[in-house]
Design a protein around this motif. Sequence first.
Motif, short mmCIF file in Angstrom:
data_model
loop_
_atom_site.label_atom_id
_atom_site.label_comp_id
_atom_site.label_asym_id
_atom_site.label_seq_id
_atom_site.Cartn_x
_atom_site.Cartn_y
_atom_site.Cartn_z
N SER A 2 0.74 -1.38 0.36
CA SER A 2 -0.10 0.34 -0.33
C SER A 2 1.17 1.38 0.31
O SER A 2 0.50 2.22 0.02
CB SER A 2 -1.18 0.11 1.38
N LEU A 4 4.25 2.63 -2.28
CA LEU A 4 5.59 2.73 -3.16
C LEU A 4 6.32 3.85 -3.10
O LEU A 4 6.09 5.30 -2.31
CB LEU A 4 4.92 3.31 -4.76
N THR A 15 5.49 6.97 -2.39
CA THR A 15 3.48 7.84 -2.74
C THR A 15 2.56 6.27 -1.65
O THR A 15 2.73 5.52 -2.12
CB THR A 15 3.37 6.93 -3.97
N ASP A 17 -0.13 4.75 -1.50
CA ASP A 17 -0.77 3.68 -2.41
C ASP A 17 -2.25 2.87 -2.19
O ASP A 17 -2.13 1.76 -2.57
CB ASP A 17 -0.18 2.98 -3.41
N ARG A 18 -3.28 3.18 -1.45
CA ARG A 18 -4.49 3.01 -1.07
C ARG A 18 -5.99 3.69 -1.97
O ARG A 18 -6.54 3.31 -1.60
CB ARG A 18 -4.70 2.02 0.25
N PRO A 19 -5.37 3.53 -3.86
CA PRO A 19 -6.93 4.81 -4.06
C PRO A 19 -7.95 3.79 -3.90
O PRO A 19 -8.82 4.87 -3.68
CB PRO A 19 -5.97 4.71 -5.06
N ASN A 23 -6.64 6.26 -0.22
CA ASN A 23 -5.24 6.56 0.45
C ASN A 23 -5.88 6.50 2.18
O ASN A 23 -4.58 6.69 2.84
CB ASN A 23 -4.65 7.05 0.20
N ASN A 54 -2.32 8.61 -4.90
CA ASN A 54 -2.38 7.75 -5.81
C ASN A 54 -3.93 7.54 -6.26
O ASN A 54 -3.92 7.90 -4.65
CB ASN A 54 -1.33 6.34 -5.83
N THR A 59 -4.41 11.17 1.01
CA THR A 59 -5.33 10.04 2.08
C THR A 59 -6.61 10.51 2.68
O THR A 59 -6.87 12.02 2.77
CB THR A 59 -4.47 10.17 3.31
#
Length: 261
Positions: A2, A4, A15, A17-19, A23, A54, A59
Amino acid sequence: MSLLIADDKRVRTLTLDRPDALNAFDEALYDATTEALLDAATDPDVAVVLLTGNGRAFTAGTDLREMHARTTDPDFKPGKHGFRGLLDALVEFPKPLICAVNGMGLGIGATVLGFADLAFMSSDARLKCPFTGLGVAPEAASSYLLPALIGRQNAAWVLMSSEWIDAAQAKEMGLVWRVCEPEDLLPEARRHAEVLAAKPISSLIAVKRTMTAPLRAEIDAARERENECFRELMGGPANLEALAAFAEGRAPDFTALPAGW
């Protein structure tokens, strides 16, 4: 994964990354981000950290489903670091931290800016500190850092209203340093990150240490006050109503709470 992690020209980009979850920080993402900051702090090849998200959110803050589970599930298992561990890492982080707010920033997505050395924001992004809307207290030393950063009345509105703050308002308040068009956000943030990263790391650390050292005692004291209030309010009538309303997909109704809540 989750989070990057990418390195280029002594800039480490983290980044979120849990779009699909905007996030939001679950325990795994709190742990991964904390570990990444701890690693960057001691890596001699990293001069600057750039934090972004992302997708359409920076977030959405703490994952409310996990927050609800924390208050209702006796078998809930917290992560290694969690929210407090991430804050510890932010407070201790010795190198420049740049935030690029690419979209919605909710909760920690807004209060993290109190720890940013530079903050860039997309013109279509928005920020919110939802504490009163969740029936809880401020977090992340925001009760100290935001008044210091943007002034008492701006901070009072941001922390008390649970209203959205757009990019123009955030820039006018001083909550962010630059507002960029969405396609320019990361290039502009990276350009500034690379300017800093070309400088001696030891000098960058010295500048940050001398700037932040006078704030440390006040940050620690603010966190203690906030934690005490949070413990008192978490699981209380207002917080339970807010979490139930979220789970049921409705707006919370605080008017029927017991007197004083």
